[in-house]
Write a protein that holds these residues in place. Structure first.
Motif, short mmCIF file in Angstrom:
data_model
loop_
_atom_site.label_atom_id
_atom_site.label_comp_id
_atom_site.label_asym_id
_atom_site.label_seq_id
_atom_site.Cartn_x
_atom_site.Cartn_y
_atom_site.Cartn_z
N ASP A 117 -18.08 6.94 -10.54
CA ASP A 117 -17.27 6.23 -9.56
C ASP A 117 -16.37 7.25 -8.86
O ASP A 117 -15.46 7.80 -9.46
CB ASP A 117 -16.42 5.16 -10.25
CG ASP A 117 -15.71 4.26 -9.25
OD1 ASP A 117 -15.82 4.53 -8.04
OD2 ASP A 117 -15.06 3.29 -9.69
N GLU A 118 -16.68 7.52 -7.61
CA GLU A 118 -15.93 8.52 -6.86
C GLU A 118 -14.55 8.03 -6.45
O GLU A 118 -13.71 8.81 -6.02
CB GLU A 118 -16.72 8.94 -5.60
CG GLU A 118 -18.08 9.54 -5.89
CD GLU A 118 -17.99 10.87 -6.61
OE1 GLU A 118 -16.91 11.51 -6.53
OE2 GLU A 118 -18.98 11.28 -7.24
N ASP A 119 -14.32 6.73 -6.56
CA ASP A 119 -13.03 6.16 -6.16
C ASP A 119 -12.56 5.16 -7.21
O ASP A 119 -12.51 3.95 -6.96
CB ASP A 119 -13.16 5.49 -4.79
CG ASP A 119 -11.82 4.98 -4.25
OD1 ASP A 119 -10.79 5.59 -4.58
OD2 ASP A 119 -11.81 3.98 -3.52
N GLU A 135 -9.71 4.40 -8.44
CA GLU A 135 -8.47 3.68 -8.17
C GLU A 135 -8.52 2.86 -6.89
O GLU A 135 -7.54 2.22 -6.53
CB GLU A 135 -7.31 4.67 -8.11
CG GLU A 135 -7.06 5.40 -9.42
CD GLU A 135 -5.88 6.35 -9.34
OE1 GLU A 135 -5.30 6.44 -8.24
OE2 GLU A 135 -5.55 6.98 -10.35
N GLY A 136 -9.64 2.90 -6.19
CA GLY A 136 -9.79 2.08 -4.99
C GLY A 136 -8.99 2.56 -3.79
O GLY A 136 -8.72 1.78 -2.88
N LYS A 137 -8.63 3.84 -3.76
CA LYS A 137 -7.83 4.35 -2.64
C LYS A 137 -8.61 4.37 -1.33
O LYS A 137 -8.04 4.16 -0.26
CB LYS A 137 -7.31 5.74 -2.97
CG LYS A 137 -6.28 5.76 -4.10
CD LYS A 137 -5.75 7.15 -4.35
CE LYS A 137 -4.69 7.11 -5.47
NZ LYS A 137 -4.14 8.46 -5.75
N GLU A 138 -9.92 4.61 -1.43
CA GLU A 138 -10.74 4.60 -0.21
C GLU A 138 -10.84 3.19 0.36
O GLU A 138 -10.91 3.00 1.58
CB GLU A 138 -12.12 5.15 -0.52
CG GLU A 138 -12.12 6.65 -0.87
CD GLU A 138 -13.52 7.17 -1.11
OE1 GLU A 138 -14.49 6.40 -0.91
OE2 GLU A 138 -13.66 8.34 -1.50
N LEU A 139 -10.86 2.19 -0.52
CA LEU A 139 -10.89 0.80 -0.05
C LEU A 139 -9.59 0.43 0.65
O LEU A 139 -9.58 -0.29 1.64
CB LEU A 139 -11.15 -0.15 -1.21
CG LEU A 139 -12.51 -0.03 -1.90
CD1 LEU A 139 -12.57 -0.95 -3.10
CD2 LEU A 139 -13.64 -0.34 -0.93
N THR A 141 0.82 -1.21 0.00
CA THR A 141 0.00 0.00 0.00
C THR A 141 0.85 1.26 0.00
O THR A 141 0.34 2.35 -0.23
CB THR A 141 -0.91 0.03 1.23
OG1 THR A 141 -0.10 -0.04 2.42
CG2 THR A 141 -1.87 -1.14 1.21
N ALA A 181 -7.81 2.43 2.31
CA ALA A 181 -7.74 3.14 3.59
C ALA A 181 -8.51 2.42 4.70
O ALA A 181 -8.35 2.75 5.87
CB ALA A 181 -8.26 4.56 3.43
N LYS A 182 -9.35 1.45 4.33
CA LYS A 182 -10.13 0.75 5.34
C LYS A 182 -9.26 -0.24 6.12
O LYS A 182 -8.15 -0.57 5.70
CB LYS A 182 -11.29 0.00 4.68
CG LYS A 182 -12.34 0.91 4.07
CD LYS A 182 -13.49 0.10 3.50
CE LYS A 182 -14.58 1.01 2.94
NZ LYS A 182 -15.71 0.23 2.39
N GLU A 195 -12.27 -5.77 7.15
CA GLU A 195 -12.95 -6.07 5.89
C GLU A 195 -12.85 -7.55 5.57
O GLU A 195 -13.82 -8.16 5.10
CB GLU A 195 -12.32 -5.24 4.77
CG GLU A 195 -12.59 -3.75 4.87
CD GLU A 195 -14.06 -3.42 4.77
OE1 GLU A 195 -14.70 -3.87 3.81
OE2 GLU A 195 -14.57 -2.72 5.66
#
Length: 337
Positions: free
Chosen positions: A133-135, A137-141, A71, A143-144, A149
């Motif tokens: 799609d607000e994300d 590149e999956g950066k918010e995912l 990451t 950050a979880k 998850e």
């Protein structure tokens, strides 16, 4: 009412009865359709294609948890340890990445914004707006919380696909990383119920035994939990020690010419990791001596076997070449082998 005004007394009840019957049939079809929809929603989480996708999600989160450097790949590099030429090259690469990210972000936000025809200036017909799609590149995912998850998806699999060994294998992996040893033990018993001869069960039993023997005293749970573990785990190994359990399973695999390739790989790993078999070549003979004429030989299982052999480094270099030749002979059109 029309038939009544026309004094057609026999046609009016007939029309009423016909409409009533049609209405009742439509209601019956509607309720059956709703029942089918509800049944589909109940079984959706347990469908095979959803299970495969959810399993990959859990594996990805666990891989990110075990390798946090993944990451951090997009973070700013440390220029202080670079030569001037390396620093210049790294900055150029970072600049290009930022420029590309900004361009893709602008396209996502402004895509489809042209509402006029370039030639005539006429407004185009506006269809239903698409959800952006607000994300992308999956950066918010990323950050979880990776472990949380993974726990969520593993729980869904365990609840809705309890007959799949892989569901409980992932539940075991998540529980061990959370330090929930009783849940991990429960997953082992669920795996044994689903398939007593599964290679995932063997690998998890070996892993659980090693973790129990190597964990510090501070990581031990309540006395009652430890009593349950000490009483319920030995039967999974038939009361044997770890070394005897691995040796016994290895002998069973050698004696069964049709034992699956994943099982042979799992036993070879256990022989090497527990140092039951100090000779790496002898341990790998479980895989190579089969000539891939066993069960569960697919491109994916062959790729996993080759990755394991190559991970041994110089100790498995020659065996890796032999395995590559066997795979090429078995799957001549396979790529990325």
């Amino acid at each position: 009412m029309a038939f009544k005004e026309l004094r057609s007394n026999f046609q009016a009840p007939l029309c009423h009865n016909s409409g009533r019957d049609d209405f009742h049939e439509d209601q019956f079809d509607f309720h059956m359709s709703c029942c089918r929809l509800l049944d589909f929603e109940d079984k959706l989480w347990g469908l095979p294609h959803y299970g495969r996708a959810a399993e990959e999600v859990v594996r990805i989160y666990l891989r990110l948890l075990d390798n946090p450097a993944i990451t951090k790949a997009d973070e700013e590099p440390d220029y202080s340890k670079m030569t001037p030429a390396e620093r210049k090259k790294a900055r150029n690469i970072a600049r290009k990445k930022k420029k590309a990210a900004a361009a893709s972000g602008g396209e996502n936000k402004g895509g489809g914004g042209g509402d006029k025809d370039g030639a005539n200036g006429n407004k185009k017909k506006q269809g239903r707006p698409h959800a952006l799609d607000e994300d992308p590149e999956g950066k918010e995912l990323l950050a979880k919380d990776h472990l949380d998850e993974a726990r969520k998806y593993a729980a869904i699999l365990a609840r809705h696909a309890p007959g799949r060994v892989s569901s409980w294998a992932l539940q075991y992996d998540v529980s061990v990383r959370r330090g929930k040893m009783l849940l991990a033990l429960q997953a082992l018993y669920k795996m044994r119920k689903a398939n007593p001869s599964a290679h995932q069960l063997f690998s998890c039993i070996v892993d659980f035994s090693r973790k129990l023997s190597s964990r510090p005293a501070d990581d031990r749970g309540h006395a009652s939990s430890e009593a349950v573990i000490s009483g319920e785990f030995p039967p999974l190994m038939s009361g044997k020690s770890l070394e005897d359990f691995v040796k016994s399973t290895a002998n069973d695999v050698r004696g069964d010419p049709l034992s699956s390739l994943p099982m042979r790989v799992a036993v070879a790993k256990a022989l090497i990791s527990t140092e039951v078999e100090p000779d790496v070549g002898k341990a790998l003979s479980l895989i190579l001596d089969s000539k891939l004429n066993v069960r569960c030989v697919t491109v994916e299982t062959c790729r996993e076997a080759l990755q394991f052999v190559e991970s041994l480094g110089a100790a498995g270099k020659g065996d890796g070449e032999r395995l590559k030749a066997l795979i090429a002979e078995k799957f001549p059109f396979a790529k990325d082998i």
